[in-house]
Design a protein around this motif. Sequence first.
Motif, short mmCIF file in Angstrom:
data_model
loop_
_atom_site.label_atom_id
_atom_site.label_comp_id
_atom_site.label_asym_id
_atom_site.label_seq_id
_atom_site.Cartn_x
_atom_site.Cartn_y
_atom_site.Cartn_z
N UNK A 83 40.37 28.95 -7.82
CA UNK A 83 40.25 28.73 -9.25
C UNK A 83 39.15 27.71 -9.45
N UNK A 84 38.14 28.07 -10.17
CA UNK A 84 37.00 27.20 -10.35
C UNK A 84 37.30 26.11 -11.37
N UNK A 85 36.94 24.89 -11.03
CA UNK A 85 37.10 23.77 -11.97
C UNK A 85 36.31 24.01 -13.24
N UNK A 86 35.17 24.69 -13.13
CA UNK A 86 34.36 24.96 -14.32
C UNK A 86 35.07 25.90 -15.27
N UNK A 87 35.82 26.88 -14.74
CA UNK A 87 36.56 27.79 -15.61
C UNK A 87 37.71 27.05 -16.27
N UNK A 88 38.37 26.17 -15.53
CA UNK A 88 39.46 25.39 -16.09
C UNK A 88 38.93 24.52 -17.22
N UNK A 109 27.42 21.93 -21.06
CA UNK A 109 27.95 20.61 -20.70
C UNK A 109 28.68 20.65 -19.35
N UNK A 110 29.43 21.69 -19.14
CA UNK A 110 30.15 21.83 -17.87
C UNK A 110 29.17 21.98 -16.72
N UNK A 111 28.14 22.78 -16.92
CA UNK A 111 27.12 22.95 -15.87
C UNK A 111 26.43 21.62 -15.58
N UNK A 112 26.12 20.86 -16.61
CA UNK A 112 25.50 19.55 -16.39
C UNK A 112 26.41 18.65 -15.55
N UNK A 113 27.71 18.70 -15.82
CA UNK A 113 28.66 17.93 -15.01
C UNK A 113 28.66 18.40 -13.56
N UNK A 114 28.60 19.70 -13.37
CA UNK A 114 28.57 20.24 -12.01
C UNK A 114 27.29 19.84 -11.27
N UNK A 115 26.19 19.75 -11.99
CA UNK A 115 24.93 19.34 -11.35
C UNK A 115 24.99 17.89 -10.89
N UNK A 116 25.75 17.08 -11.60
CA UNK A 116 25.90 15.68 -11.22
C UNK A 116 26.66 15.52 -9.91
N UNK A 118 27.28 18.18 -7.30
CA UNK A 118 27.14 19.58 -6.90
C UNK A 118 28.13 20.00 -5.80
N UNK A 119 28.60 21.22 -5.96
CA UNK A 119 29.44 21.84 -4.95
C UNK A 119 28.56 22.53 -3.92
N UNK A 120 29.10 22.77 -2.75
CA UNK A 120 28.39 23.60 -1.79
C UNK A 120 28.29 25.00 -2.39
N UNK A 121 27.13 25.59 -2.26
CA UNK A 121 26.93 26.96 -2.76
C UNK A 121 27.31 27.10 -4.23
N UNK A 125 29.43 30.10 -6.20
CA UNK A 125 30.70 29.79 -6.83
C UNK A 125 30.69 30.22 -8.30
N UNK A 126 29.59 29.92 -8.99
CA UNK A 126 29.48 30.31 -10.40
C UNK A 126 29.44 31.83 -10.55
#
Length: 168
Positions: A83-88, A109-116, A118-121, A125-126
């Motif tokens: 379950x992706x944190x970005x979807x949650x 905004x969620x993508x910007x948070x993920x860039x801060x 970053x997850x592997x791959x 994942x997205x």
Amino acid sequence: MNVAALDLLPLRERPGDILPLAKHFLDRYGKRMELTHVEIASSAERALLNYSWPGNIRELENVIHHALLICQNGRVTSADLHLSASVISFSRNQSGNGSASNSLKSLENILADLYEQPLDNLFDTLEETIIRTAYDYCENNQVQTANLLGISRNILRHRLKRFGFLTT
């Protein structure tokens, strides 16, 4: 035959049904896989309860089945759920008024948070999250999912196989 029609609220509006259904699917697929003991970690239970379930019960069933395929020793952890944190976060940040521009702004905004952090791959994942949620939203109909995403069915099938949602 349409004997009786039942109007059910979406799973996200019935949080009390999530864990009993998850346990039902654990038992069902655990028996099919001949696992003598299956259980779900408390962290996985929390993740299931915090997810918005855009694909409703079918998505929950698919998530549990997939988790059992990859879990260790019959114990499903939150990492096994995929379950992706970005979807949650995205589901919780939507304004609820159906506005595509507000939803896209939330996604940015969620993508910007993920860039801060970053997850592997991150891209994989997205992409997997987009494919999975669209496929669940379309009730596993490949033609509808491909149309929704604006890609060919062949490309969709390739991605579904790559992410383990199709075996043939």
